[in-house]
Design an enzyme around this catalytic site. Structure first.
Site, PDB file in Angstrom:
ATOM      1  N   CYS A   2       0.711  -1.243  -0.121  1.00  0.00           N
ATOM      2  CA  CYS A   2      -0.061   0.117   0.135  1.00  0.00           C
ATOM      3  C   CYS A   2       1.101   1.305   0.012  1.00  0.00           C
ATOM      4  CB  CYS A   2      -0.887  -0.015   1.255  1.00  0.00           C
ATOM      5  SG  CYS A   2      -1.873  -1.312   1.297  1.00  0.00           S
ATOM      6  N   ARG A  27       5.006   0.840  -6.310  1.00  0.00           N
ATOM      7  CA  ARG A  27       5.104  -0.094  -4.942  1.00  0.00           C
ATOM      8  C   ARG A  27       4.023  -1.266  -5.258  1.00  0.00           C
ATOM      9  NH1 ARG A  27       6.564   2.394  -0.113  1.00  0.00           N
ATOM     10  NH2 ARG A  27       5.193   1.163   1.101  1.00  0.00           N
ATOM     11  N   TRP A  74      -2.608  -2.593  -1.740  1.00  0.00           N
ATOM     12  CA  TRP A  74      -2.161  -3.837  -2.387  1.00  0.00           C
ATOM     13  C   TRP A  74      -2.700  -4.956  -1.238  1.00  0.00           C
ATOM     14  CZ3 TRP A  74       0.867  -7.865  -0.497  1.00  0.00           C
ATOM     15  CH2 TRP A  74       1.797  -8.868  -1.584  1.00  0.00           C
ATOM     16  N   ASN A 100      -1.475   1.634   5.875  1.00  0.00           N
ATOM     17  CA  ASN A 100      -0.618   0.555   5.152  1.00  0.00           C
ATOM     18  C   ASN A 100       0.039  -0.222   6.360  1.00  0.00           C
ATOM     19  OD1 ASN A 100       1.433  -0.538   3.976  1.00  0.00           O
ATOM     20  ND2 ASN A 100       2.849   1.101   3.918  1.00  0.00           N
ATOM     21  N   GLU A 487      19.762 -15.056  -9.349  1.00  0.00           N
ATOM     22  CA  GLU A 487      19.167 -13.947  -9.735  1.00  0.00           C
ATOM     23  C   GLU A 487      18.565 -13.721 -11.000  1.00  0.00           C
ATOM     24  OE1 GLU A 487      17.962 -11.431  -7.902  1.00  0.00           O
ATOM     25  OE2 GLU A 487      18.180  -9.608  -9.451  1.00  0.00           O
ATOM     26  N   LYS A 491      14.570 -12.872 -11.732  1.00  0.00           N
ATOM     27  CA  LYS A 491      14.453 -11.462 -12.644  1.00  0.00           C
ATOM     28  C   LYS A 491      13.598 -12.232 -13.769  1.00  0.00           C
ATOM     29  CE  LYS A 491      15.289  -9.036 -10.856  1.00  0.00           C
ATOM     30  NZ  LYS A 491      15.895  -8.396  -9.696  1.00  0.00           N
ATOM     31  N   GLU A 494      10.072 -12.992 -12.409  1.00  0.00           N
ATOM     32  CA  GLU A 494       9.189 -11.954 -12.117  1.00  0.00           C
ATOM     33  C   GLU A 494       8.577 -11.050 -13.029  1.00  0.00           C
ATOM     34  OE1 GLU A 494      12.175  -9.438 -10.088  1.00  0.00           O
ATOM     35  OE2 GLU A 494      10.766  -8.490  -8.913  1.00  0.00           O
ATOM     36  N   HIS A 510      21.647 -33.727  -9.162  1.00  0.00           N
ATOM     37  CA  HIS A 510      20.941 -34.426  -8.044  1.00  0.00           C
ATOM     38  C   HIS A 510      19.574 -34.054  -7.942  1.00  0.00           C
ATOM     39  CE1 HIS A 510      24.761 -35.097  -6.102  1.00  0.00           C
ATOM     40  NE2 HIS A 510      25.200 -34.165  -6.469  1.00  0.00           N
ATOM     41  N   LYS A 608       7.037  -3.183  -4.767  1.00  0.00           N
ATOM     42  CA  LYS A 608       8.448  -2.906  -4.629  1.00  0.00           C
ATOM     43  C   LYS A 608       8.849  -3.201  -3.378  1.00  0.00           C
ATOM     44  CE  LYS A 608      12.353  -1.126  -6.063  1.00  0.00           C
ATOM     45  NZ  LYS A 608      13.182  -2.003  -6.831  1.00  0.00           N
TER      46      LYS A 608
HETATM   47  C1  AGP Z   1      13.729  -7.838  -6.795  1.00  0.00           C
HETATM   48  O1  AGP Z   1      13.548  -7.884  -8.068  1.00  0.00           O
HETATM   49  C2  AGP Z   1      12.251  -8.231  -6.093  1.00  0.00           C
HETATM   50  N1  AGP Z   1      11.302  -7.188  -6.346  1.00  0.00           N
HETATM   51  C3  AGP Z   1      12.353  -8.455  -4.576  1.00  0.00           C
HETATM   52  O2  AGP Z   1      12.918  -9.824  -4.268  1.00  0.00           O
HETATM   53  C4  AGP Z   1      13.056  -7.759  -3.683  1.00  0.00           C
HETATM   54  O3  AGP Z   1      14.449  -7.791  -3.958  1.00  0.00           O
HETATM   55  C5  AGP Z   1      12.946  -7.958  -2.143  1.00  0.00           C
HETATM   56  O4  AGP Z   1      11.532  -7.782  -1.730  1.00  0.00           O
HETATM   57  C6  AGP Z   1      13.722  -7.314  -1.106  1.00  0.00           C
HETATM   58  O5  AGP Z   1      13.532  -5.918  -1.224  1.00  0.00           O
HETATM   59  P1  AGP Z   1      14.620  -5.033  -0.346  1.00  0.00           P
HETATM   60  O6  AGP Z   1      15.785  -5.229  -1.015  1.00  0.00           O
HETATM   61  O7  AGP Z   1      13.974  -3.803  -0.387  1.00  0.00           O
HETATM   62  O8  AGP Z   1      14.409  -5.594   1.019  1.00  0.00           O
END
Ligand code: AGP
Length: 613
Positions: A2, A27, A74, A100, A487, A491, A494, A510, A608
């Site tokens: 939120c 966000r 949210w 929020n 990562e 990405k 996501e 494995h 975010k």
């Molecule tokens: C990354 O692309 C994500 N959106 C998410 O995994 C993010 O890295 C995670 O929520 C941690 O956020 P922060 O670094 O603000 O703690």
């Protein structure tokens, strides 16, 4: 998560609120609304859907006023519907509230309020707040006292703002959820409206184009903001001093400029971000952080990292570098650490890696560590964030604001900062930098230009096109390439919604190998270390017919020859090649997602900054 905005004193509060909501869109949200107090009661306009749709609704509603609240929701309690959108009102409609966080005792409060005759119109936890305030008003309290009494009844995490039809003011408070206060004293006598304008928001970019003067509110602070001024008090009503600080971010930093997406802009900003992370911290062959005195880590025997998502991957990278320097280091998912913390003692430093500094899981893990007497450190991007304020020490990654939900430049800035930190800890603990430090520091100073050429010469778009019709995508790597593989997969899933998994290359045989087919491309990340073993993994997947795409420096010819395609990166120090490979994987994800026409900056279901546990 939120997003809250409030505007007080603006000629047209609604337009300021909408700007704020648009600036908080990153966000993540599923509904939006505003409430304005304008002398004719409190008007609430809200709906499920995007801010654009709220704008359309408002254009036919002619709502105006100097004081108002805005919110992007949210969903946590109840689906995204018009009724569940914020602001929420009491039975009479005299007051409106935005929130929020999560009110943990909402069910019990709802029962109590229903018993007292209140009617609820939503499924949200938030709606207990306006009814509680209404209850205390009916009991004879004034608006401020009723607000304080209502807040005292809540448990959980919250940032809350309220308007009431009888007052030209906003009341707000926070406990465990972010809330910042923007101050524009409006001293320019040439201005059409020279009076002061104040803002409240979940994050500074909401009001950055109007003011860069910010007060970072603390948990428990209650702020009353009116056009003629503001006061900040503790929960008992005693005045507290909070400095007004100027933020260094500029409005351009939070604009998309000529880019189609924030993510693409932020990928491109990495050379600058990395240069900022290194600046002044690696001079004359010595690593120094402005916030840390010499010998600061002399007593450190082990490092525990806590983090989530991309930050977790950056922490894995940093822990590997520490271990390579003889410092025991382990990384824990923050949500697990918060509930099942590992043994630790006086020699342990707990480092929270968090771009936003507001991730609830990471904050909970850090608080758990603090409650057990551990020394805590935040590695974060956001000055004034909760992590920065609560930890014993903070190191800033200096990436500048990151708006795209997918973390890109902050990963690179985290890795660079943790690389420097690994050397810095090693010097205090062992008495000297590592043997590789001179080459590593040289390579760090060259890294912005290496990232620049990676971006300029990337063939990620054509690779994305070639493999765009795959069943799944796998990423493998060893050592520092392992977090890069994780990562790369995070990405891609996501923002493209394609199935993607990252594995330590050695683990393939494995179990994951059973998933490998001719229609599952495997991205093999090579750094110049462990090459023979990586070649073995490439052979394993090639033998099952999977196309292999090497992400490798020019010096890794054998890996390139064993692969079907190559995403090249410049040669660099082996400990930094993984970061360059990650830039290629960011571009791969970006192009895959845009080819599929995904909403790159606002992927479904994601936020975010995840401010609930
Ligand atoms: C990354 O692309 C994500 N959106 C998410 O995994 C993010 O890295 C995670 O929520 C941690 O956020 P922060 O670094 O603000 O703690």
């Amino acid at each position: 998560m939120c997003g809250i905005t409030a505007a007080v004193g603006a000629d047209d509060a609604v337009s300021r609120l909408l700007t704020g909501l648009e600036n908080l869109e990153y966000r993540g949200y599923d509904s939006a609304g505003v409430a304005v107090a304008n002398g004719n009661g409190v008007e609430v306009i809200k709906r499920e859907g995007q801010v654009d749709e709220l704008v359309d609704l408002l254009s036919s509603a002619s709502v105006g006023g100097h004081v108002g609240l805005g919110h992007t929701r949210w969903s946590t309690h109840g689906p995204p519907t018009n009724a569940n959108a914020h602001p929420h009102t009491d039975c009479s409609g005299e007051l409106a509230v935005v929130h929020n966080g999560i009110i943990e005792n909402h069910a019990e409060l709802r029962d109590r309020l229903r018993g007292a005759g209140h009617t609820f119109t939503s499924d949200t936890d938030t709606e207990v707040v306006p009814h509680l305030v209404e209850e205390y008003l009916a009991d004879g309290a004034g608006v401020e006292a009723a607000f304080r009494r209502a807040v005292a009844d809540l448990s959980g995490s919250y940032a809350i703002a309220l308007v009431h039809e009888d007052e030209d003011a906003v009341y707000a408070t926070r406990q465990g959820s972010p809330l910042v206060f923007g101050v524009d004293e409006g001293t320019d006598p040439q201005s059409a409206s020279p009076g002061a304008t104040y803002y409240l928001a979940s994050d500074v970019p909401a009001f950055l184009e109007f003011t860069d003067d910010v007060v970072y509110l603390e948990d428990g602070d209650v702020v009353r903001v009116a056009p003629d001024g503001y006061d900040i008090t503790d929960p008992e009503g005693t005045a507290v001093e909070r400095p007004v600080e100027s933020v260094e971010w500029s409005p351009d930093d939070v604009e998309k400029g000529t880019f189609d997406h924030y993510m693409r802009k932020e990928i491109d900003e990495q050379p600058t971000a990395i240069a900022q992370a290194v600046r002044g911290r690696a001079e004359d062959g010595r690593v120094a952080f402005e916030s840390l005195s010499d010998g600061a880590f002399a007593d450190v025997e082990r490092v525990q990292f806590v983090a989530c998502g991309t930050s977790y991957h950056a922490a894995l990278y940093g822990a590997q570098l520490l271990r390579d320097r003889g410092i025991p280091a382990r990384v824990f998912l923050a949500s697990e650490y918060a509930t099942t913390a590992p043994p630790a003692d006086d020699g342990t430093i707990l480092v929270g890696v968090t771009q936003s500094g507001e991730t609830a899981d990471t904050l909970a893990a850090l608080r758990r560590g603090r409650s057990e007497g551990l020394r805590t450190m935040a590695v974060t991007n956001v000055v004034g964030s909760t992590a920065a304020r609560e930890c014993d020490e903070t190191v800033f990654i200096r990436a500048g604001p990151e708006i795209g939900v997918a973390a890109t430049k902050t990963f690179s800035s985290q890795v660079v900062t943790l690389t420097l930190l690994a050397e810095r800890i090693r010097r205090d603990v062992v008495g000297s930098h590592s043997e590789t430090a001179p080459e590593l520091l040289d390579a760090l100073s060259e890294l912005p230009s290496a990232v620049g050429s990676t971006l300029a010469d990337s063939s990620a778009e054509s690779v994305a096109e070639r493999y765009g019709d795959s069943d799944a995508y796998f990423f493998i790597g060893r050592g520092t390439a392992h977090p890069v593989a994780l990562e790369g997969a995070l990405k891609l899933k996501e923002i493209s919604y394609e199935h993607a998994e990252g594995f330590p290359a050695g683990e393939l045989k494995h179990g994951p190998l059973a998933l490998v087919t001719p229609n599952t491309p495997v991205f093999a990340v090579a750094t110049g270390a462990h090459t023979e073993k990586l070649l073995g993994s490439i052979e394993e997947v090639s033998a099952r017919g999977a196309p292999v795409i090497a992400v490798a420096p020019r010096s890794e010819q054998a890996v390139a020859e064993a692969a079907d395609d190559v995403l090249w990166v410049p040669d660099s120090h082996p400990e930094l090649v993984g970061l360059l490979a990650n830039v290629q994987l960011q571009l791969l994800s970006y192009h895959t997602a845009t080819l599929l026409d995904r909403p790159v900056d606002k992927p479904r279901n994601l936020a975010k900054s995840v401010t609930v546990e």
